[in-house]
Design an enzyme around this catalytic site. Structure first.
Site, mmCIF file in Angstrom:
data_model
loop_
_atom_site.group_PDB
_atom_site.id
_atom_site.type_symbol
_atom_site.label_atom_id
_atom_site.label_comp_id
_atom_site.label_asym_id
_atom_site.label_seq_id
_atom_site.Cartn_x
_atom_site.Cartn_y
_atom_site.Cartn_z
ATOM 1 N N HIS A 56 0.847 -1.206 0.000
ATOM 2 C CA HIS A 56 0.000 0.000 0.000
ATOM 3 C C HIS A 56 0.874 1.243 0.000
ATOM 4 O O HIS A 56 2.089 1.158 0.147
ATOM 5 C CB HIS A 56 -0.993 -0.013 1.169
ATOM 6 C CG HIS A 56 -0.380 0.113 2.535
ATOM 7 N ND1 HIS A 56 0.445 -0.845 3.074
ATOM 8 C CD2 HIS A 56 -0.473 1.085 3.483
ATOM 9 C CE1 HIS A 56 0.822 -0.472 4.282
ATOM 10 N NE2 HIS A 56 0.286 0.704 4.552
ATOM 11 N N HIS A 58 1.436 3.977 1.890
ATOM 12 C CA HIS A 58 2.016 4.749 3.000
ATOM 13 C C HIS A 58 3.538 4.832 2.885
ATOM 14 O O HIS A 58 4.201 3.881 2.469
ATOM 15 C CB HIS A 58 1.615 4.137 4.347
ATOM 16 C CG HIS A 58 0.184 4.405 4.702
ATOM 17 N ND1 HIS A 58 -0.522 3.642 5.601
ATOM 18 C CD2 HIS A 58 -0.679 5.368 4.266
ATOM 19 C CE1 HIS A 58 -1.752 4.118 5.719
ATOM 20 N NE2 HIS A 58 -1.869 5.164 4.904
ATOM 21 N N ASP A 60 5.952 4.759 4.966
ATOM 22 C CA ASP A 60 6.821 3.806 5.669
ATOM 23 C C ASP A 60 6.898 2.461 4.934
ATOM 24 O O ASP A 60 7.619 1.563 5.353
ATOM 25 C CB ASP A 60 6.384 3.620 7.135
ATOM 26 C CG ASP A 60 4.997 3.026 7.291
ATOM 27 O OD1 ASP A 60 4.066 3.506 6.613
ATOM 28 O OD2 ASP A 60 4.832 2.077 8.083
ATOM 29 N N HIS A 61 6.164 2.348 3.798
ATOM 30 C CA HIS A 61 6.219 1.136 2.975
ATOM 31 C C HIS A 61 6.788 1.409 1.584
ATOM 32 O O HIS A 61 7.163 0.476 0.874
ATOM 33 C CB HIS A 61 4.821 0.515 2.849
ATOM 34 C CG HIS A 61 4.242 0.136 4.180
ATOM 35 N ND1 HIS A 61 4.119 -1.168 4.594
ATOM 36 C CD2 HIS A 61 3.815 0.903 5.216
ATOM 37 C CE1 HIS A 61 3.628 -1.193 5.824
ATOM 38 N NE2 HIS A 61 3.427 0.060 6.217
ATOM 39 N N HIS A 112 -7.387 -0.635 5.799
ATOM 40 C CA HIS A 112 -6.305 0.260 6.262
ATOM 41 C C HIS A 112 -6.138 1.388 5.243
ATOM 42 O O HIS A 112 -6.150 2.563 5.589
ATOM 43 C CB HIS A 112 -5.030 -0.559 6.427
ATOM 44 C CG HIS A 112 -3.830 0.229 6.856
ATOM 45 N ND1 HIS A 112 -3.705 0.775 8.110
ATOM 46 C CD2 HIS A 112 -2.692 0.539 6.196
ATOM 47 C CE1 HIS A 112 -2.536 1.397 8.198
ATOM 48 N NE2 HIS A 112 -1.906 1.275 7.042
ATOM 49 N N ASP A 133 -0.053 -3.876 6.228
ATOM 50 C CA ASP A 133 -0.666 -3.326 7.443
ATOM 51 C C ASP A 133 -2.135 -3.742 7.550
ATOM 52 O O ASP A 133 -2.951 -3.030 8.143
ATOM 53 C CB ASP A 133 -0.590 -1.791 7.443
ATOM 54 C CG ASP A 133 0.813 -1.275 7.731
ATOM 55 O OD1 ASP A 133 1.719 -2.090 7.984
ATOM 56 O OD2 ASP A 133 0.999 -0.038 7.678
ATOM 57 N N HIS A 171 4.926 -4.692 10.559
ATOM 58 C CA HIS A 171 5.323 -3.990 11.791
ATOM 59 C C HIS A 171 5.491 -4.953 12.960
ATOM 60 O O HIS A 171 4.793 -5.968 13.040
ATOM 61 C CB HIS A 171 4.261 -2.942 12.194
ATOM 62 C CG HIS A 171 4.214 -1.746 11.313
ATOM 63 N ND1 HIS A 171 4.991 -0.635 11.524
ATOM 64 C CD2 HIS A 171 3.471 -1.481 10.203
ATOM 65 C CE1 HIS A 171 4.730 0.269 10.588
ATOM 66 N NE2 HIS A 171 3.812 -0.221 9.763
HETATM 67 FE FE FE Z 1 2.881 0.845 8.089
HETATM 68 ZN ZN ZN Z 2 0.174 1.688 6.536
#
Ligand code: FE
Ligand code: ZN
Length: 259
Positions: A56, A58, A60-61, A112, A133, A171
């Site tokens: 996805h 985001h 942090d990915h 999410h 996530d 995570h």
């Molecule tokens: Fe994340």
């Molecule tokens: Zn995420």
């Protein structure tokens, strides 16, 4: 044989690294940061990063995707319905991708985020699920874009995969998720036992992943909305009769948001 290792990133992200020792090619899932991947490649001369899988949008990915693509030429696979940097292949529900000789089925798992996808490899011995996530060990992602209905449906779909499926989420949230799981099901010995085990692991700084789907079905409250005791707890929290599993799920998710 594909070896899978976690490259830690930021405070609690894992970038999953898939390695094919025969060809010295590797792939990563959700590289939010290029640095850990480049460090690994630097320590492993002769290895080539051939593929990047994204669940996805985001940061942090996806934060490391453009740099990794630039430096290695790796092919980038990501969800069709989200903006993914340097994406080469746009994936939708039921698509298939082959990476390092492993075929993955793409599952659309909105909740999410709306375009979130998961990657499932139906290995007869050890099926693999990269759940991003969406499904966490003992928990699930927050509903940033989707509805409880969507997330419940997405999780129900993943929950149908075989017990032996190894779950690689993005995570290290397992311990805090289990604290919540114990609050929901204090009488469930699988939950309390897992809480004790993961507490020890984290004290030793050990990773709590991968999980298995069998364990998740026994201990993850978000997969257990149909259990009478879980419904009862949700009803106590909300003061209403949560008549459907979706309503129970929504009550659990709202409770966890403030837990
Ligand atoms: Fe994340
Ligand atoms: Zn995420």
């Amino acid at each position: 044989m594909i070896q899978i290792d976690a490259l830690p990133a930021f405070t609690d992200n894992y970038i999953w690294l898939l390695q094919d020792n025969a060809s010295k090619r590797c792939a990563v899932v959700d590289p939010g940061d290029a640095a850990p991947v480049l460090a690994w490649l630097g320590n492993h001369p002769g290895w080539e990063l051939s593929d990047i899988l994204i669940t996805h949008h985001h940061a942090d990915h996806t934060g490391g995707v453009a740099e990794l693509k630039d430096l290695t030429g790796a092919k980038v696979y990501g969800p069709a319905n989200e903006k993914i940097p340097a994406r080469d292949v746009a994936l939708s529900d039921h698509d298939e991708v082959t990476v390092l000789g492993l075929t993955f089925a793409v599952h659309a798992v909105p909740g999410h985020t709306l375009g979130h996808i998961a990657f499932y490899h139906a290995d007869p011995q050890t099926p693999l699920l990269f759940s991003g996530d969406t499904l966490f060990a003992a928990g699930c992602g927050r509903l940033f874009e989707g509805t409880p209905e969507q997330m419940h449906h997405s999780l129900s779909r993943l929950a149908e995969l075989p017990d032996s499926t190894e779950v690689y989420c993005a995570h290290e949230y397992t311990l805090s998720n289990l604290r919540f799981a114990v609050a929901v099901e204090p009488e469930n010995p699988d939950v309390t036992g897992r809480f004790e085990q993961v507490t020890r692991w984290r004290e030793e700084n050990r990773i709590s992943l991968p999980s298995t789907l069998g364990l998740e079905r026994k201990t993850n409250p978000f997969l257990r909305a149909s259990q009478p005791s879980v419904k009862q707890k949700a009803d106590e929290r909300t003061g209403i009769d949560n008549a459907s599993p979706v309503a129970v799920f929504a009550a659990l998710r709202a409770w966890k948001d403030k837990f």
